[in-house]
Design a protein around this motif. Structure first.
Motif, PDB file in Angstrom:
ATOM      1  N   ASN A 124       0.328 -13.723   6.504  1.00 48.38           N
ATOM      2  CA  ASN A 124       1.350 -12.721   6.868  1.00 48.38           C
ATOM      3  C   ASN A 124       2.109 -12.239   5.626  1.00 48.38           C
ATOM      4  O   ASN A 124       2.467 -11.057   5.495  1.00 48.38           O
ATOM      5  CB  ASN A 124       2.337 -13.291   7.895  1.00 48.38           C
ATOM      6  N   GLN A 125       2.385 -13.214   4.720  1.00 48.12           N
ATOM      7  CA  GLN A 125       3.099 -12.821   3.496  1.00 48.12           C
ATOM      8  C   GLN A 125       2.266 -11.850   2.682  1.00 48.12           C
ATOM      9  O   GLN A 125       2.786 -10.912   2.082  1.00 48.12           O
ATOM     10  CB  GLN A 125       3.408 -14.099   2.670  1.00 48.12           C
ATOM     11  N   ILE A 126       0.989 -12.058   2.673  1.00 47.83           N
ATOM     12  CA  ILE A 126       0.102 -11.151   1.903  1.00 47.83           C
ATOM     13  C   ILE A 126       0.120  -9.779   2.536  1.00 47.83           C
ATOM     14  O   ILE A 126       0.243  -8.757   1.837  1.00 47.83           O
ATOM     15  CB  ILE A 126      -1.330 -11.738   1.853  1.00 47.83           C
ATOM     16  N   TRP A 127       0.025  -9.696   3.847  1.00 42.54           N
ATOM     17  CA  TRP A 127      -0.004  -8.369   4.509  1.00 42.54           C
ATOM     18  C   TRP A 127       1.356  -7.687   4.415  1.00 42.54           C
ATOM     19  O   TRP A 127       1.428  -6.445   4.309  1.00 42.54           O
ATOM     20  CB  TRP A 127      -0.395  -8.512   5.993  1.00 42.54           C
ATOM     21  N   LEU A 128       2.446  -8.424   4.421  1.00 45.06           N
ATOM     22  CA  LEU A 128       3.777  -7.809   4.245  1.00 45.06           C
ATOM     23  C   LEU A 128       3.907  -7.190   2.863  1.00 45.06           C
ATOM     24  O   LEU A 128       4.537  -6.122   2.678  1.00 45.06           O
ATOM     25  CB  LEU A 128       4.887  -8.842   4.464  1.00 45.06           C
ATOM     26  N   LYS A 129       3.291  -7.891   1.878  1.00 42.87           N
ATOM     27  CA  LYS A 129       3.299  -7.334   0.527  1.00 42.87           C
ATOM     28  C   LYS A 129       2.575  -5.988   0.497  1.00 42.87           C
ATOM     29  O   LYS A 129       3.021  -4.987  -0.109  1.00 42.87           O
ATOM     30  CB  LYS A 129       2.661  -8.325  -0.425  1.00 42.87           C
ATOM     31  N   HIS A 130       1.433  -5.917   1.185  1.00 42.69           N
ATOM     32  CA  HIS A 130       0.668  -4.658   1.248  1.00 42.69           C
ATOM     33  C   HIS A 130       1.469  -3.584   1.984  1.00 42.69           C
ATOM     34  O   HIS A 130       1.427  -2.383   1.608  1.00 42.69           O
ATOM     35  CB  HIS A 130      -0.689  -4.865   1.965  1.00 42.69           C
ATOM     36  N   LEU A 131       2.195  -3.973   3.007  1.00 45.29           N
ATOM     37  CA  LEU A 131       3.007  -3.012   3.784  1.00 45.29           C
ATOM     38  C   LEU A 131       4.098  -2.396   2.916  1.00 45.29           C
ATOM     39  O   LEU A 131       4.364  -1.180   2.947  1.00 45.29           O
ATOM     40  CB  LEU A 131       3.610  -3.737   5.006  1.00 45.29           C
ATOM     41  N   ARG A 132       4.759  -3.308   2.099  1.00 47.77           N
ATOM     42  CA  ARG A 132       5.813  -2.779   1.203  1.00 47.77           C
ATOM     43  C   ARG A 132       5.214  -1.801   0.204  1.00 47.77           C
ATOM     44  O   ARG A 132       5.809  -0.772  -0.121  1.00 47.77           O
ATOM     45  CB  ARG A 132       6.500  -3.936   0.486  1.00 47.77           C
ATOM     46  N   GLU A 133       4.087  -2.083  -0.348  1.00 52.01           N
ATOM     47  CA  GLU A 133       3.457  -1.203  -1.328  1.00 52.01           C
ATOM     48  C   GLU A 133       3.173   0.166  -0.704  1.00 52.01           C
ATOM     49  O   GLU A 133       3.388   1.207  -1.339  1.00 52.01           O
ATOM     50  CB  GLU A 133       2.163  -1.832  -1.835  1.00 52.01           C
ATOM     51  N   SER A 134       2.677   0.174   0.522  1.00 52.72           N
ATOM     52  CA  SER A 134       2.394   1.459   1.209  1.00 52.72           C
ATOM     53  C   SER A 134       3.675   2.226   1.469  1.00 52.72           C
ATOM     54  O   SER A 134       3.734   3.473   1.349  1.00 52.72           O
ATOM     55  CB  SER A 134       1.651   1.190   2.533  1.00 52.72           C
ATOM     56  N   ALA A 135       4.757   1.477   1.817  1.00 51.34           N
ATOM     57  CA  ALA A 135       6.058   2.140   2.069  1.00 51.34           C
ATOM     58  C   ALA A 135       6.581   2.773   0.790  1.00 51.34           C
ATOM     59  O   ALA A 135       7.121   3.898   0.780  1.00 51.34           O
ATOM     60  CB  ALA A 135       7.057   1.130   2.625  1.00 51.34           C
ATOM     61  N   ASP A 136       6.449   2.033  -0.321  1.00 51.70           N
ATOM     62  CA  ASP A 136       6.896   2.614  -1.612  1.00 51.70           C
ATOM     63  C   ASP A 136       6.089   3.862  -1.960  1.00 51.70           C
ATOM     64  O   ASP A 136       6.615   4.872  -2.484  1.00 51.70           O
ATOM     65  CB  ASP A 136       6.764   1.543  -2.713  1.00 51.70           C
ATOM     66  N   GLU A 137       4.803   3.795  -1.697  1.00 54.47           N
ATOM     67  CA  GLU A 137       3.930   4.953  -1.990  1.00 54.47           C
ATOM     68  C   GLU A 137       4.369   6.147  -1.149  1.00 54.47           C
ATOM     69  O   GLU A 137       4.460   7.292  -1.663  1.00 54.47           O
ATOM     70  CB  GLU A 137       2.479   4.592  -1.681  1.00 54.47           C
ATOM     71  N   LEU A 138       4.684   5.913   0.116  1.00 54.35           N
ATOM     72  CA  LEU A 138       5.120   6.991   1.009  1.00 54.35           C
ATOM     73  C   LEU A 138       6.463   7.550   0.554  1.00 54.35           C
ATOM     74  O   LEU A 138       6.689   8.789   0.569  1.00 54.35           O
ATOM     75  CB  LEU A 138       5.225   6.468   2.442  1.00 54.35           C
ATOM     76  N   ASP A 139       7.341   6.681   0.071  1.00 55.50           N
ATOM     77  CA  ASP A 139       8.654   7.138  -0.406  1.00 55.50           C
ATOM     78  C   ASP A 139       8.502   8.053  -1.620  1.00 55.50           C
ATOM     79  O   ASP A 139       9.198   9.083  -1.752  1.00 55.50           O
ATOM     80  CB  ASP A 139       9.506   5.901  -0.747  1.00 55.50           C
ATOM     81  N   GLU A 140       7.603   7.717  -2.515  1.00 53.53           N
ATOM     82  CA  GLU A 140       7.372   8.560  -3.703  1.00 53.53           C
ATOM     83  C   GLU A 140       6.822   9.926  -3.306  1.00 53.53           C
ATOM     84  O   GLU A 140       7.187  10.958  -3.889  1.00 53.53           O
ATOM     85  CB  GLU A 140       6.392   7.850  -4.656  1.00 53.53           C
ATOM     86  N   ILE A 141       5.929   9.912  -2.343  1.00 49.83           N
ATOM     87  CA  ILE A 141       5.352  11.182  -1.874  1.00 49.83           C
ATOM     88  C   ILE A 141       6.439  12.075  -1.300  1.00 49.83           C
ATOM     89  O   ILE A 141       6.505  13.280  -1.591  1.00 49.83           O
ATOM     90  CB  ILE A 141       4.247  10.907  -0.832  1.00 49.83           C
ATOM     91  N   ILE A 142       7.339  11.498  -0.485  1.00 54.24           N
ATOM     92  CA  ILE A 142       8.429  12.277   0.140  1.00 54.24           C
ATOM     93  C   ILE A 142       9.366  12.823  -0.917  1.00 54.24           C
ATOM     94  O   ILE A 142       9.804  13.978  -0.867  1.00 54.24           O
ATOM     95  CB  ILE A 142       9.177  11.422   1.165  1.00 54.24           C
TER      96      ILE A 142
END
Length: 568
Positions: free
Chosen positions: A539-557
């Motif tokens: 779960n910790q590994i997948w949460l790390k991946h989730l945060r990375e995707s959120a950061d990527e989405l924030d940069e795009i916005i």
């Protein structure tokens, strides 16, 4: 008793001969002897006691220019037996010239001349008088001839020769009616016969059929016949005819012109009125011609008519004026032309024009008030006279000085923008040429006085006559530059917004694909985390991946927001 009577007769004969200065002579042809009476010797200034004449010496007394004639006459009488009667000049013994008349009678026996006898008369005084008269008649400018009671020419001067184209020696002794048959059956014969019969002179003009010319003739009774002085007046008659023709032509012109006309002499007496003057004045010309103008129109004394007519005469200048004549209730336009003989006056009834002008003035005053009350440039075009009136709006809107504005249609068309001028003028003319069209309008560009261009809307009402022809046009021109600029600005703003929206749509479509990638990852990770079979470490590994995707989405916005700011 008989002897005394005979002696008395001889005495009286001699006395008469002496008084008449008539002598006798005789030439004895057979014996070649000549006898002169005392009077004949006196006429030759020879001494009868010492001088004996012969044929040759008798011839020698004649002046040289007469000698051939005298010799020829005498020799002819000797040869033929013909009597003679001639006039000639002799040169006396004392070298004096004297006119004489010689009459000779021939005596023939068996065809042979025996003697010649006759009379010799001193005619010097009468002949000199005749020559003086002849000289006078030859020197006068008038032609002259004389005829006796038998209508035979007795005199014909050089001017008569010149006019009638005959020499004196051709006509003297000839009958006038036989020599000039063209006049025999004309009025001149009756006049001459009347002058000879009544002994009263007559003067008349005569058209001679022989040469087709006019003559002025003065005929006088003369010794049973007629003496006539005459001159060619053909040029004068032709000039008179031309003058009469010119006069008639002038009268015809004066009768045909539309203006009324009258003429007065220097005493203000009317000498002529034309038909139009009769109509305007309401008087027949025969009741006015020959009458004093001011006697016939006393109510005009002291009026402007009176003053202007006198002024024209005094200044010798043509004058034109307009005046109302109350007696006839008419307005008259008058032009007076002074001359050395009087005054010529042309006038016409302008009452209708004056009343129309007054109505027009009132209309223009109303027009002026309307023009002052509106911001439009009011205009009024008289099509027939091509005069264009502008209201004050022309100056207020476009800066053109009305007083410096040429009042013609060209003053308007010259300021239309060159790119618009052709179609505007064409549409204007098309509207005028269509009998049923009463309105015209157009939007175009118009040059102001400062050179800048204004957008205008122009509307006109066409006024037509009963035949449908355009005679006048009134309208108004308004400056719509601000409205036009606003419309252009609004249109540009809308186009700009539409362009921005299009760009935003393009950005949104493009960025939607970029956003969907990290979002899809996040949705996938969330689905995995919802699976309870995963360990804490997973779960910790997948949460790390989730945060990375959120950061990527924030940069795009953030990038999308920045680009949107740049577009606005």
């Amino acid at each position: 008793m008989n002897v005394n009577v005979q002696d008395t007769n001889i005495f009286f004969y001699r006395q008469a001969s002496k008084l008449a200065r008539i002598g006798n002579w005789e030439f004895d042809v057979v014996n070649n002897k000549i006898h002169w009476s005392i009077i004949v010797h006196e006429l030759h200034e020879t001494n009868p006691k010492t001088f004996t004449p012969d044929l040759e010496t008798s011839f020698s007394f004649y002046r040289e220019d007469f000698q051939p004639m005298v010799k020829g006459v005498v020799r002819n009488s000797i040869e033929t037996g013909d009597d003679f009667d001639f006039e000639a000049v002799i040169v006396t013994k004392k070298k004096k010239e004297r006119w004489v008349r010689a009459i000779g009678n021939v005596e023939m026996i068996k065809g042979e001349c025996q003697r010649i006898y006759g009379s010799f008369q001193d005619i010097h005084a009468s002949k000199m008088l005749e020559l003086q008269i002849r000289e006078i008649l030859e020197s006068i400018s008038d032609a002259f001839y004389a005829v006796d009671k038998d209508w035979k020419f007795t005199y014909f001067n050089k001017e008569a020769e010149h006019l009638l184209l005959k020499k004196a020696d051709e006509v003297l002794g000839e009958n006038i009616w036989e020599l000039f048959p063209a006049s025999a059956q004309t009025s001149i014969r009756k006049v001459y016969q009347r002058v000879a019969r009544t002994k009263k002179a007559e003067s008349f003009e005569y058209h001679y059929p022989g040469d087709g010319k006019w003559y002025e003739i003065n005929a006088y009774p003369s010794q049973g016949g007629v003496s006539a002085y005459f001159k060619n007046i053909d040029e004068r008659k032709q000039a008179a005819a031309r003058l009469e023709e010119a006069y008639r032509e002038k009268i015809n012109i004066l009768e045909s012109i539309g203006d009324a006309f009258f003429n007065v002499n220097n005493d203000w007496v009317l000498t002529y009125l034309n038909k139009e003057a009769e109509r305007v004045l309401g008087r027949k010309r025969d009741t006015l011609i020959g009458k004093n103008l001011w006697d016939e129109y006393p109510d005009a004394i002291g009026t402007e008519f009176y003053r202007q007519y006198y002024k024209a005469k005094e200044t010798h200048k043509n004058l034109t004026f307009e005046e109302f004549y109350p007696a006839l209730n008419v307005w008259l336009e008058v032009t007076a032309y002074p001359s050395s003989t009087g005054l010529s006056v042309y006038f016409k009834d302008i009452t209708q024009r004056k009343e129309s002008a007054i109505r027009l003035l009132q209309s223009n005053e109303r027009f002026e008030k309307v023009a002052q009350a509106t911001n439009d440039a009011i205009w009024d075009w008289n099509i027939l006279e091509n005069t264009l009136y502008w209201g004050a709006g022309l100056k207020n809107l476009f800066g053109h000085q009305i007083e410096n504005h040429t009042p013609t249609l060209e003053s308007w068309t010259n300021h239309i923008h060159p790119e618009d001028r052709e179609w505007v003028v064409q549409s204007f003319n098309d509207a005028l040429e269509k009998p049923g069209q009463t309105e015209w309008n157009a939007e175009y560009r118009y040059q102001k006085n400062d050179g800048t261009i204004a957008n205008v809307t122009d509307r006109g009402i066409i006024i037509r006559d009963e035949k449908g022809n355009s005679v006048r046009m009134v309208g108004a021109m308004n400056d719509i530059t601000e409205r036009k600029n606003f419309e252009i600005s609004r249109s540009n703003y809308v186009k700009q917004i539409e362009l921005q929206n299009e760009k935003l749509r393009n950005i949104a479509w493009t960025q939607s694909h970029i956003v969907r990638a990290p979002l899809a990852k996040m949705l996938g990770i969330i689905n995995i985390l919802e699976d309870n079979d995963k360990s804490q470490e997973d779960n910790q590994i997948w949460l790390k991946h989730l945060r990375e995707s959120a950061d990527e989405l924030d940069e795009i916005i953030k990038g999308m927001v920045d680009r949107a700011k740049l577009l606005t």
